[in-house]
Design an enzyme around this catalytic site. Sequence first.
Site, mmCIF file in Angstrom:
data_model
loop_
_atom_site.group_PDB
_atom_site.id
_atom_site.type_symbol
_atom_site.label_atom_id
_atom_site.label_comp_id
_atom_site.label_asym_id
_atom_site.label_seq_id
_atom_site.Cartn_x
_atom_site.Cartn_y
_atom_site.Cartn_z
ATOM 1 N N ARG A 1 -131.058 33.537 -3.687
ATOM 2 C CA ARG A 1 -131.098 32.112 -4.041
ATOM 3 C C ARG A 1 -132.133 31.395 -3.181
ATOM 4 N NH1 ARG A 1 -124.540 31.537 -4.858
ATOM 5 N NH2 ARG A 1 -124.423 33.046 -6.573
ATOM 6 N N SER B 1 -129.972 41.235 -3.000
ATOM 7 C CA SER B 1 -130.682 40.652 -1.861
ATOM 8 C C SER B 1 -129.894 40.737 -0.552
ATOM 9 C CB SER B 1 -131.023 39.201 -2.174
ATOM 10 O OG SER B 1 -129.845 38.466 -2.462
ATOM 11 N N LYS C 1 -120.970 41.522 -13.389
ATOM 12 C CA LYS C 1 -121.625 40.776 -12.310
ATOM 13 C C LYS C 1 -120.560 39.958 -11.589
ATOM 14 C CE LYS C 1 -125.209 37.430 -11.254
ATOM 15 N NZ LYS C 1 -126.346 36.674 -11.747
ATOM 16 N N LYS D 1 -123.237 44.769 -10.504
ATOM 17 C CA LYS D 1 -123.924 44.000 -9.474
ATOM 18 C C LYS D 1 -122.923 43.198 -8.667
ATOM 19 C CE LYS D 1 -127.173 40.266 -9.230
ATOM 20 N NZ LYS D 1 -127.744 39.176 -9.936
HETATM 21 C C1 PBG Z 1 -129.186 34.554 -11.374
HETATM 22 C C2 PBG Z 1 -129.354 35.838 -10.678
HETATM 23 C C3 PBG Z 1 -128.878 36.082 -9.388
HETATM 24 C C4 PBG Z 1 -129.319 37.355 -9.034
HETATM 25 C C5 PBG Z 1 -130.019 37.886 -10.119
HETATM 26 N N1 PBG Z 1 -130.010 36.934 -11.147
HETATM 27 C C6 PBG Z 1 -128.171 35.182 -8.439
HETATM 28 C C7 PBG Z 1 -126.933 34.510 -8.832
HETATM 29 O O1 PBG Z 1 -126.241 34.878 -9.775
HETATM 30 O O2 PBG Z 1 -126.620 33.520 -8.166
HETATM 31 C C8 PBG Z 1 -129.064 37.978 -7.706
HETATM 32 C C9 PBG Z 1 -129.987 39.048 -7.249
HETATM 33 C C10 PBG Z 1 -129.935 39.349 -5.798
HETATM 34 O O3 PBG Z 1 -129.110 38.815 -5.031
HETATM 35 O O4 PBG Z 1 -130.760 40.166 -5.369
HETATM 36 N N2 PBG Z 1 -128.893 34.531 -12.690
#
Ligand code: PBG
Length: 332
Positions: free
Chosen positions: A212, A282, A202, A256
Amino acid sequence: MKFIEQEFPSLRFRRNRKSEKIRNLISETNISANDFIWPVFICEGNNVEQNVPSMPGVKRRSIDRLVEAASEAFDLGIPAICLFPYTEQSLRTEDCAEAWNPDNLSNKASRAIKKAVPDLVVMSDVALDPYNINGHDGFVENGKIVNDKTVEALVKQALSQAEAGVDVIGPSDMMDGRILAIRSALETNGYSDVAIMSYSAKYSSSFYGPFRDAVGASGALTGDKKTYQMDIANSNEALRLVARDLKEGADMVMIKPGMPYLDICRRVKETFGVPTFAYQVSGEYAMLSAAFENEWLERNKIIIETLLAFKRSGCDGILTYFAPEAAKLLKL
Ligand code: PBG
């Protein structure tokens, strides 16, 4: 791979592209609703649907509405759903205790979905950010995100999710040692059949902005997540993380964001050959939606093209906000 030695005109690639049926026969990659995990946002209340402005078409749903949507998704052939709660501001605290409340929004939603649609695979998110006053995935002490204390909390959160009936636990926090700790806790607490899909690679990406907003964490976040999420410049590190998570007990791994990181998907699949997933996040959804709204890109075709690209890169499945729409398109 051994390449053909024929030459033109005995070699004509266009022969294999002559008709749709031949193309179908030749195609190397297939995509279907079976490949999708649908990420959804949950909010409090009854009969509530709220639009997420930076993700046109995506909604936060109260549990009753979510159960309806989940059941529709299941009927479309989508095997799995992934839950993300929008936590009320008053429940966001420094100790993040709401994260392991057996009756938090996510756990209530899991129970309701498993009751109404038992065969739908329910995946959860393990990380403290929806419950943390400062928007971070781990506890913050003296300005630092502390690892080991966070892992203890993540274990409690994961166990509460398993207890609520979740099939796949999705640790997205990027703390070190969390997969081992969660796997051991699941084993010793009678949840040996609960799977872990680790968000192994990630990245500390700016593509998460709209998410967010959707979970109400953007205003809260102080600083960035670079001390725990991966440097966007790295590729070998992703392989080391996947190797580590597999060793610690992950059943499936995830990369991701998705589309800008297909090189990582390919390397992971080729190196390990394990169930590999990517998250079309997203920001990717927002970017594509903006182009669709302006009629700069053809919506239906682009959705399928992006999802097929994940399969071609070696992914077994994709977390995508387009899941129900894509499943409908694939039925046409
Ligand atoms: C948080 C989490 C995030 C996403 C999934 N779980 C955001 C982050 O790490 O700030 C992002 C998913 C997306 O952007 O669609 N643990």
